[in-house]
Write a protein that holds these residues in place. Structure first.
Motif, PDB file in Angstrom:
ATOM      1  N   PHE A 241       0.771  -1.247   0.000  1.00 41.99           N
ATOM      2  CA  PHE A 241       0.000   0.000   0.000  1.00 41.99           C
ATOM      3  C   PHE A 241       0.797   1.289   0.000  1.00 41.99           C
ATOM      4  CE2 PHE A 241      -2.968  -3.260   1.097  1.00 41.99           C
ATOM      5  CZ  PHE A 241      -4.034  -2.947   0.277  1.00 41.99           C
ATOM      6  N   ARG A 242       2.100   1.248  -0.230  1.00 42.53           N
ATOM      7  CA  ARG A 242       2.812   2.525  -0.368  1.00 42.53           C
ATOM      8  C   ARG A 242       2.195   3.350  -1.505  1.00 42.53           C
ATOM      9  NH1 ARG A 242       4.000   6.062   2.280  1.00 42.53           N
ATOM     10  NH2 ARG A 242       4.946   4.640   3.775  1.00 42.53           N
ATOM     11  N   THR A 243       1.849   2.679  -2.615  1.00 46.72           N
ATOM     12  CA  THR A 243       1.279   3.422  -3.757  1.00 46.72           C
ATOM     13  C   THR A 243      -0.253   3.414  -3.740  1.00 46.72           C
ATOM     14  OG1 THR A 243       1.117   1.546  -5.274  1.00 46.72           O
ATOM     15  CG2 THR A 243       3.243   2.695  -5.198  1.00 46.72           C
ATOM     16  N   GLY A 244      -0.842   2.890  -2.652  1.00 49.03           N
ATOM     17  CA  GLY A 244      -2.303   2.824  -2.584  1.00 49.03           C
ATOM     18  C   GLY A 244      -2.858   1.475  -3.014  1.00 49.03           C
ATOM     19  N   LYS A 245      -1.999   0.580  -3.440  1.00 45.90           N
ATOM     20  CA  LYS A 245      -2.420  -0.778  -3.815  1.00 45.90           C
ATOM     21  C   LYS A 245      -1.555  -1.783  -3.056  1.00 45.90           C
ATOM     22  CE  LYS A 245      -5.095   0.390  -7.452  1.00 45.90           C
ATOM     23  NZ  LYS A 245      -6.559   0.298  -7.327  1.00 45.90           N
ATOM     24  N   MET A 246      -2.087  -2.995  -2.906  1.00 44.62           N
ATOM     25  CA  MET A 246      -1.281  -4.043  -2.279  1.00 44.62           C
ATOM     26  C   MET A 246       0.042  -4.185  -3.041  1.00 44.62           C
ATOM     27  SD  MET A 246      -0.835  -6.445  -0.098  1.00 44.62           S
ATOM     28  CE  MET A 246       0.280  -7.831   0.048  1.00 44.62           C
ATOM     29  N   TRP A 247      -0.079  -4.366  -4.368  1.00 42.55           N
ATOM     30  CA  TRP A 247       1.110  -4.429  -5.233  1.00 42.55           C
ATOM     31  C   TRP A 247       1.063  -3.232  -6.178  1.00 42.55           C
ATOM     32  CZ3 TRP A 247       3.570  -7.621  -2.473  1.00 42.55           C
ATOM     33  CH2 TRP A 247       3.092  -8.875  -2.085  1.00 42.55           C
TER      34      TRP A 247
END
Ligand SMILES: Cc1ncc(COP(=O)(O)O)c(C=O)c1O
Length: 455
Positions: free
Chosen positions: A262-268
């Motif tokens: 979630f750094r970019t808002g997604k799991m991957w």
């Protein structure tokens, strides 16, 4: 012990080879909580880096720490050749979420530290393809073990390690602000992806033979480069690369060690770009930094028990029970809370204010984000030429815990210097940051920028 004594001992007995030592005088910390750290003198620092995203869910996260404490009382140690429930369930959690998010039905294996998991991914791909060579990207960072170094592009990191045999074939990553081909994303028509495809035109470009069988069997990439500067690739880029890889049987290894969870808002992070990799590598925030547990998930056929059998890789500590307990707690947290929303809010809220600062200060060349991975390019006043020296000075100044904030207190601000020219601040706040904490960060950042000449 007095700070001067500690520093003297450190100088004498600590190697500097195991750290980057970017700061001219690294603070000595003694306490952390949420988004903050405190040094030996009780001075407070707001962390805008969260341990290179190893600590996405905040320092001292109670939910994860409680799970770890419980494990300390129940099964604190177990040799990895034996099974325990947490290991099995954790593998299933990773498999389920990966199937749901990127459509890969996979098997999972664990290791310790990101670099070892990268090694496992490379070994797995070599084992499956019977090929030795790997494509990798300019600006990519995959760790410091020999194999991981060989696919990491920095010539300095790789000097004397990975120059022969294993060295990757490096290609330009689409860091459009500093485009390798000096093109503009508006009208380049994904030129860099076209150039990748072109390598397969003829045997004389050194990639394929007469049967059109490529020498490299895999490509390793970060969907969004972490150390490389948080630049996000343009729409369609990874789909084009994936098409070429599919055509030539090249396995795609997606290194999510820094951008996953979630750094970019997604799991991957790769979810943003609409492709399904063959192998995903993860670490860091997998345990919220409480244990170096890492791992890979790969297509089931790559990891079938008859071709990837017992002992293909192994570490004494691979599925250590303290790591799996922390990992399971992280997976549970992800189910309970909406980190997509949190990361997107942080990204929008911060980049809006940072863009206002960009408009005021010519040395800020560009601000962009993908979720809560935010980048600020420090440039000369032309807004384009990278200014590594100034970036370093701002970094050092921000570590001085004496910046007066409007709440009456003094703080330091923890930043990280990255990007192709080490002139980029890669900002990764705690995903639980409150708006007040984000405002505080912006206030401190602007106060630091103001100290430097703008022309
Ligand atoms: C994308 C990526 N891959 C691999 C690594 C190496 O992980 P570790 O430092 O845990 O070995 C890192 C560490 O920063 C990373 O960011």
């Amino acid at each position: 012990m007095l700070e001067e004594q500690l520093r003297k001992i450190e100088e004498e007995v600590c190697s500097w080879g195991d750290t980057v030592h970017y700061a001219s005088v690294p603070p000595i910390f003694k306490k952390c909580k949420g988004s903050f750290l405190w040094d030996n003198k009780d001075q407070q620092y707001l962390d805008w880096q969260m341990w290179y995203s190893a600590c996405n869910f905040g320092y001292g996260n109670k939910f994860i720490i409680d799970a770890l404490k419980k494990q300390l009382d129940e099964l604190p140690q177990l040799a990895c050749q034996y099974l325990h429930e947490d290991k099995i369930i954790l593998a299933k959690e990773i498999a389920d979420i990966t199937n749901k998010t990127v459509g890969m039905a996979g098997r999972v294996q664990f290791n310790v530290g990101g670099s070892s998991a990268v090694e496992d991914a490379l070994k797995l791909a070599r084992n499956y393809t019977n090929k030795q060579f790997t494509f990798a990207f300019y600006g990519g960072y995959h760790g410091r073990t020999l194999g991981a170094t060989a696919v990491t592009s920095s010539a300095r990191y790789r000097k004397n390690y990975g120059h022969f045999g294993d060295r990757a074939i490096f290609i330009p990553y689409p860091y459009c602000f500093y485009c390798f081909y000096k093109m503009k994303p508006e009208d380049c028509n994904l030129y860099c992806a076209q150039m990748f495809e072109r390598l397969f035109d003829t045997e004389y470009f050194s990639i394929i033979d007469k049967q059109k069988d490529p020498e490299p069997g895999m490509i390793i990439f970060e969907a969004v480069q972490g150390t490389g500067g948080y630049a996000k690739p343009p729409e369609g880029y990874f789909r084009k690369i994936a098409d070429v890889c599919k055509k030539y049987g090249i396995l795609m290894i997606d290194d999510e060690i820094q951008m996953g969870f979630f750094r970019t808002g997604k799991m991957w992070a790769i979810e943003h770009f609409g492709i399904t990799p063959d192998i995903i590598v993860f670490g860091k925030a997998f345990t919220n930094g409480l244990n170096p547990l890492s791992g890979i998930i790969a297509r089931k056929d790559l990891m079938a028990h008859d071709i990837w059998g017992p002992g293909m890789t192994h570490s004494t500590f691979s599925s250590n029970t303290l790591g799996t307990a922390s990992g399971l707690a992280v997976m549970e947290l992800i189910k309970r809370e909406n980190f997509e929303e949190k990361a997107n809010h942080i990204g929008e809220y911060l980049s809006k204010q940072l863009k206002e600062i960009e408009n005021k200060y010519p040395v800020i060349g560009y601000v962009d984000n993908l979720g809560a991975a935010i980048r600020v390019e420090i440039t000369y006043p032309d807004g384009k030429t990278p200014n590594r020296e100034l970036c370093g000075k701002i970094f050092d100044t921000s570590l001085n815990p004496n910046i007066q904030a409007s709440d009456g207190k003094r703080y330091g601000l923890i930043l990280d210097q990255g990007g192709w020219y080490k002139s980029t601040f890669t900002i990764a706040p705690n995903l639980y940051s409150t708006d007040e904490e984000l405002d505080l960060g912006v206030e401190l950042f602007e106060k630091i920028i103001k100290k430097f000449p703008q022309n």
